[in-house]
Design an enzyme around this catalytic site. Structure first.
Site, PDB file in Angstrom:
ATOM      1  N   HIS A   1       0.824  -1.214   0.000  1.00 22.75           N
ATOM      2  CA  HIS A   1       0.000   0.000   0.000  1.00 22.75           C
ATOM      3  C   HIS A   1       0.853   1.258   0.000  1.00 22.75           C
ATOM      4  O   HIS A   1       1.824   1.384   0.748  1.00 22.75           O
ATOM      5  CB  HIS A   1      -1.020   0.000   1.141  1.00 22.75           C
ATOM      6  CG  HIS A   1      -0.471   0.064   2.529  1.00 22.75           C
ATOM      7  ND1 HIS A   1      -0.138   1.243   3.149  1.00 22.75           N
ATOM      8  CD2 HIS A   1      -0.222  -0.918   3.438  1.00 22.75           C
ATOM      9  CE1 HIS A   1       0.283   1.000   4.378  1.00 22.75           C
ATOM     10  NE2 HIS A   1       0.252  -0.304   4.580  1.00 22.75           N
TER      11      HIS A   1
ATOM     12  N   ASP B   1       6.187   0.825   6.733  1.00 24.18           N
ATOM     13  CA  ASP B   1       4.746   0.637   6.557  1.00 24.18           C
ATOM     14  C   ASP B   1       4.170   1.735   5.676  1.00 24.18           C
ATOM     15  O   ASP B   1       3.720   2.756   6.168  1.00 24.18           O
ATOM     16  CB  ASP B   1       4.070   0.639   7.939  1.00 24.18           C
ATOM     17  CG  ASP B   1       2.598   0.301   7.885  1.00 24.18           C
ATOM     18  OD1 ASP B   1       2.170  -0.306   6.895  1.00 24.18           O
ATOM     19  OD2 ASP B   1       1.879   0.642   8.842  1.00 24.18           O
TER      20      ASP B   1
ATOM     21  N   GLU C   1      -4.885   1.941   2.483  1.00 30.85           N
ATOM     22  CA  GLU C   1      -4.997   0.782   3.369  1.00 30.85           C
ATOM     23  C   GLU C   1      -5.129   1.216   4.825  1.00 30.85           C
ATOM     24  O   GLU C   1      -5.871   0.612   5.587  1.00 30.85           O
ATOM     25  CB  GLU C   1      -3.768  -0.126   3.206  1.00 30.85           C
ATOM     26  CG  GLU C   1      -3.847  -1.432   3.987  1.00 30.85           C
ATOM     27  CD  GLU C   1      -3.316  -1.352   5.419  1.00 30.85           C
ATOM     28  OE1 GLU C   1      -3.563  -2.299   6.182  1.00 30.85           O
ATOM     29  OE2 GLU C   1      -2.659  -0.342   5.766  1.00 30.85           O
ATOM     30  N   GLU C   2      -4.433   2.284   5.191  1.00 29.21           N
ATOM     31  CA  GLU C   2      -4.320   2.638   6.599  1.00 29.21           C
ATOM     32  C   GLU C   2      -5.636   3.075   7.236  1.00 29.21           C
ATOM     33  O   GLU C   2      -5.928   2.711   8.374  1.00 29.21           O
ATOM     34  CB  GLU C   2      -3.274   3.750   6.791  1.00 29.21           C
ATOM     35  CG  GLU C   2      -1.837   3.323   6.512  1.00 29.21           C
ATOM     36  CD  GLU C   2      -1.302   2.326   7.516  1.00 29.21           C
ATOM     37  OE1 GLU C   2      -2.050   1.890   8.404  1.00 29.21           O
ATOM     38  OE2 GLU C   2      -0.121   1.965   7.399  1.00 29.21           O
TER      39      GLU C   2
ATOM     40  N   ASP D   1       3.362  -6.296   3.501  1.00 27.69           N
ATOM     41  CA  ASP D   1       2.925  -5.207   4.383  1.00 27.69           C
ATOM     42  C   ASP D   1       3.263  -5.550   5.834  1.00 27.69           C
ATOM     43  O   ASP D   1       2.444  -5.404   6.727  1.00 27.69           O
ATOM     44  CB  ASP D   1       1.418  -4.966   4.224  1.00 27.69           C
ATOM     45  CG  ASP D   1       0.936  -3.752   5.028  1.00 27.69           C
ATOM     46  OD1 ASP D   1       1.789  -2.929   5.405  1.00 27.69           O
ATOM     47  OD2 ASP D   1      -0.279  -3.649   5.272  1.00 27.69           O
TER      48      ASP D   1
ATOM     49  N   HIS E   1       3.510   2.912  12.630  1.00 26.99           N
ATOM     50  CA  HIS E   1       2.644   4.074  12.822  1.00 26.99           C
ATOM     51  C   HIS E   1       3.256   5.154  13.707  1.00 26.99           C
ATOM     52  O   HIS E   1       2.527   5.955  14.300  1.00 26.99           O
ATOM     53  CB  HIS E   1       1.283   3.665  13.411  1.00 26.99           C
ATOM     54  CG  HIS E   1       0.492   2.737  12.547  1.00 26.99           C
ATOM     55  ND1 HIS E   1      -0.708   2.169  12.973  1.00 26.99           N
ATOM     56  CD2 HIS E   1       0.696   2.271  11.292  1.00 26.99           C
ATOM     57  CE1 HIS E   1      -1.186   1.403  12.010  1.00 26.99           C
ATOM     58  NE2 HIS E   1      -0.353   1.439  10.982  1.00 26.99           N
TER      59      HIS E   1
END
Length: 463
Positions: free
Chosen positions: A285, A297, A331-332, A359, A429
């Protein structure tokens, strides 16, 4: 049984075993070519450098996300693929605003500033912030047990840590992420003013970790703000609450949700030589959170997926099936890209056999997880010996990937690259998910591993 039949049977068994042996040798040679090309002439690290350091965090709906679309589209076109295009998709647009601010205030008025960050999709606090008593809970069940009488007018502090004794760190993540995702929606039902959630991180540090949250069907006027606190901050707050249960917590955040905007999935393909209307997908992503540049990520997964097609071109491999790279958007905080791609596959009646997603960070690859039936899983397991020289031979049934998940039911095999995950949630994140945290060799090993599995499924097909 006739005696004369036995020599014939043995002959065919012998020929069959020779053929299998020859295939294994040829496959081993091909994998070696793939790994050599990736490790000595790879492009994934160079692409990631630009994506991370020149473009930066790629939150859905942001200018950085659109710059990433343009950059990756241009790079795929430079590879000389048979087709490169953008697939439109509407995505949410949420912005963080000015940096969040929080402090803990003791009964004597002493204030200690602590690190927080708004959860993705949260509403803002009032302009002057929120200050209230804070109540610690370990999860949604404990929240419900306390009820409105003890929670109304207070801030809820969700402090269930990731389970440290679980070797599979994604299992530990799954065991506590519900408090981040649904905590605000549930706490709001009991009259809470806001929510503070312990970061999903196995390490003790000062980085708060953002991530998606949902208000469910809560009316906009009744939504309460939600933020993550660093693990060090959570430990300090929890210990202080044991000494002073009535202490106050203050936080202020300025986030905002706008109307959906148009973005794109970036897609490129090499047309299959014998089965052009049967598709195999590899992807990651393109969006990321905004606190850092999203190198693990999922910048890593995107450039590894692009590298799969480049490696095939580099070594002169002509796939039997059409191989697509798909860089999914959103995606997030919505999964809009993966959902849109699956919808288009169904609408066009495209036959998809295999999809592979990266991912889980750019760390050393350890194997794959497979969502498939017993026959195809057994086929994949038969290739473990080919990966063992590279110390990559963990083949298990399990989750393949969020973006390719919507293809389930219309595809034979869904697979996920599984790197070593022990350090992944140190960066997930958070503001330290930056380019310098990615090791070039590990990233390139992952790209080669993905290309190798795609090659094997392309060569032998699915059942």
């Amino acid at each position: 049984m006739k005696i004369g039949f036995l020599p014939t049977l043995f002959f065919f068994l012998f020929i069959s075993s020779v053929s299998i042996s020859q295939n294994a040798v040829q496959d081993s040679i091909m994998l070696r070519k793939i790994y050599t090309a990736s490790l000595t002439e790879g492009k994934s690290y160079e692409w990631l450098d630009y994506l991370s350091n020149e473009i930066g965090g790629r939150l859905s709906g942001s200018i950085e996300a659109e710059n990433a679309v343009k950059y990756t589209e241009a790079q795929l076109k430079e590879l000389g693929l048979d087709k490169v295009w953008l697939q439109p998709v509407m995505v949410p647009k949420w912005t963080r605003g000015f940096k969040e601010y929080a402090y803990i205030e003791t009964s004597n008025g002493e204030k200690t500033v602590t690190e927080i960050c708004a959860l993705g999709g949260s509403v803002a606090t009032p302009s002057l912030g929120i200050k209230a008593e804070i109540v610690e809970v370990k999860g949604l069940d404990e929240l419900a047990a306390l009820g409105k009488e003890k929670l109304a007018g207070k801030i809820v502090f969700f402090n269930r840590p990731m389970q440290a004794d679980l070797i599979q760190t994604f299992e530990a993540y799954g065991g506590c992420v519900d408090q981040r995702y649904a905590g605000a929606a549930e706490a709001g039902k009991y009259g809470a003013l806001g929510v503070i959630v312990r970061s999903m991180n196995l390490r003790l540090d000062d980085y708060p970790h953002t991530g998606a949250m949902s208000y469910g069907d809560t009316p906009v006027s009744q939504r309460i703000p939600a933020a993550a606190i660093s693990t060090n901050g959570a430990e300090y707050l929890s210990s202080l609450l044991k000494l002073q249960p009535n202490l106050l917590f203050y936080f202020k955040q300025n986030c905002k949700t706008f109307d959906d905007v148009q973005s794109y999935n970036v897609i490129g393909e090499i047309t299959g030589s014998t089965n052009p209307n049967e598709y195999m997908v590899v992807g990651g992503h393109l969006d990321s959170w905004d606190l850092a540049d999203g190198s693990h990520d999922d910048g890593a997964g995107c450039v590894q997926s692009m590298e799969v097609l480049r490696l095939f071109k580099k070594i002169g491999y002509k796939p039997k099936h059409t191989i697509r790279v798909v860089l999914f958007m959103n995606e997030e905080n919505g999964l809009r890209g993966g959902t849109k791609y699956a919808e288009e596959v169904k609408r066009k009646g495209e036959k998809h056999l295999f999809a592979l997603e990266s991912d889980a960070g750019g760390f050393t690859p350890r194997g794959f997880s497979f969502q498939t039936d017993a026959a195809n899983f057994k086929k994949a397991q038969s290739w473990q010996s080919l990966f063992k020289p590279y110390l990559i031979h963990s083949f298990e049934k399990g989750h393949g990937g969020s973006d390719i998940g919507p293809l389930e039911g219309n595809i034979d095999v869904i697979a996920g690259l599984r790197p070593d995950s022990q350090r992944y949630f140190d960066y997930h994140h958070a503001a330290n998910d930056t380019f310098d945290a990615v090791n070039k060799r590990e990233l390139e090993l992952g790209a080669a591993t993905m290309a190798s599995l795609v090659y094997l499924f392309d060569t032998y097909g699915t059942k």
